[in-house]
Design a protein around this motif. Structure first.
Motif, mmCIF file in Angstrom:
data_model
loop_
_atom_site.group_PDB
_atom_site.id
_atom_site.type_symbol
_atom_site.label_atom_id
_atom_site.label_comp_id
_atom_site.label_asym_id
_atom_site.label_seq_id
_atom_site.Cartn_x
_atom_site.Cartn_y
_atom_site.Cartn_z
ATOM 1 N N TRP A 163 -5.147 -6.045 -5.007
ATOM 2 C CA TRP A 163 -4.461 -5.077 -4.144
ATOM 3 C C TRP A 163 -3.089 -4.727 -4.718
ATOM 4 C CZ3 TRP A 163 -5.531 -8.354 0.839
ATOM 5 C CH2 TRP A 163 -6.855 -8.158 1.244
ATOM 6 N N PHE A 198 0.796 -1.220 0.000
ATOM 7 C CA PHE A 198 0.000 0.000 0.000
ATOM 8 C C PHE A 198 0.833 1.277 0.000
ATOM 9 C CE2 PHE A 198 -2.930 -3.177 1.883
ATOM 10 C CZ PHE A 198 -3.905 -3.137 0.892
ATOM 11 N N ARG A 204 -3.487 -2.550 -7.904
ATOM 12 C CA ARG A 204 -4.029 -1.203 -7.688
ATOM 13 C C ARG A 204 -3.103 -0.305 -6.886
ATOM 14 N NH1 ARG A 204 -10.010 0.342 -5.183
ATOM 15 N NH2 ARG A 204 -9.750 2.618 -5.297
ATOM 16 N N TYR A 205 -2.431 -0.869 -5.875
ATOM 17 C CA TYR A 205 -1.733 -0.007 -4.931
ATOM 18 C C TYR A 205 -0.209 -0.067 -4.997
ATOM 19 C CZ TYR A 205 -6.347 0.283 -2.734
ATOM 20 O OH TYR A 205 -7.677 0.487 -2.489
#
Length: 314
Positions: free
Chosen positions: A195, A44, A198-199
């Protein structure tokens, strides 16, 4: 407790099971929390790290995850299998559903059947019949897979292909009900890769082929010569006295005989139990000892460690 341990050793192991660390499993809880925080941080906040650092950090982290899953399968950090599964089922290593890893690995702990193809799910050997019926190129690949270099290059793809092919066949077998497991696993993989896509600083495809497969290959360094055929089951399991970064990533499973004899002993006590009675453990497995992974690499980078054909199988 195994009856081959002398009385003093049995008492020492018994005391370890009563310590605060054993009773609370706080080192394993700390490891789990640390893993999740590290993985989430890299994914993230990966844009700040960049592509190269993201890859470099994720590979050993996923190797560690495979070792953590192994601890969960063996009843750590709780005594409840459903809780341990909830803690470890997310497929950060992508390929193996937790249930398959759990079932095949626990079956592998039948020491009487260790290394025997067709009985030991983790056997790296083939039967005499399979060997005699295999074409030349298959035999050549099996020989190459018995070298460290070959295992690093071919071991992970072979394992994934073997898993998928056997599962596809078994899905159509009468009485087989693995469909739900695979649906949950595939959806979980999609979630994890979403995840990543996207991040993070890498793509889902990069995670698959530049993180997950290399991590699986590194984990196969541990299993490369973990077991050998022998008439006595206790002579079949290695002691690798590595104390470097790999032994930490493998959570001390390089001391594999100790783990097989005391599968309920948590990872953080394996070295203490081994070094307290080193000569006894070495006598137990008839000197099946490797002095670190560098020795294994030096001896068997291109030289096969043994024959792929199991000597006692038909």
């Amino acid at each position: 407790m195994p009856n081959y341990l002398d009385e003093a050793h049995r008492a020492e192991v018994g005391k370890l099971t009563m310590t605060l660390a054993s009773q609370t499993e706080w080192p394993t809880w700390l490891l789990l929390v640390g893993f999740y925080m590290a993985w989430a941080g890299i994914i993230f906040y990966g844009q700040a790290l960049g592509e190269v650092f993201t890859l470099v950090l994720l590979i050993p982290l996923v190797v560690l995850w495979l070792s953590i899953q192994h601890e969960l399968i063996h009843g750590h950090p709780t005594r409840w299998p459903a809780v341990n599964k909830a803690l470890g089922f997310l497929p950060f290593a992508v390929w193996y559903p937790y249930d398959i890893y759990r079932d095949t690995h626990l079956a592998h702990h039948d020491d009487a059947m260790l290394t025997v193809p067709g009985h030991d799910p983790e056997s790296r050997y083939v039967t005499r019949a399979a060997w005699s019926q295999s074409p030349g190129y298959v035999r050549a690949l099996l020989w190459v897979n018995k070298t460290v270099g070959g295992r690093l290059l071919m071991g992970a793809p072979f394992a994934v292909i073997s898993l998928l092919s056997s599962e596809v066949r078994s899905l159509f077998s009468p009485g087989r009900s693995a469909g739900r497991m695979w649906v949950v696993h595939v959806l979980s993989v999609v979630m994890v890769l979403s995840w990543v896509e996207r991040y993070s600083a890498i793509s889902a495809v990069q995670y698959l082929f530049l993180v997950s497969l290399p991590a699986l290959s590194i984990s196969m360094i541990r299993s490369f010569y973990e077991h050998r055929p022998s008439a006595l089951p206790e002579h079949r399991t290695v002691i690798n006295e590595s104390s470097g970064p790999l032994s930490w990533l493998f959570l001390n499973l390089n001391l594999h005989l100790v783990h097989h004899d005391l599968p309920g002993l948590p990872w953080f006590y394996l070295p203490r139990v081994y070094w307290a009675r080193r000569s006894q453990w070495i006598a137990r497995n008839n000197g099946y000892v490797i002095h670190g992974y560098f020795q294994l690499l030096h001896r068997h980078l291109v030289n096969p460690v043994d024959c792929p054909r199991h000597p006692a199988s038909h």
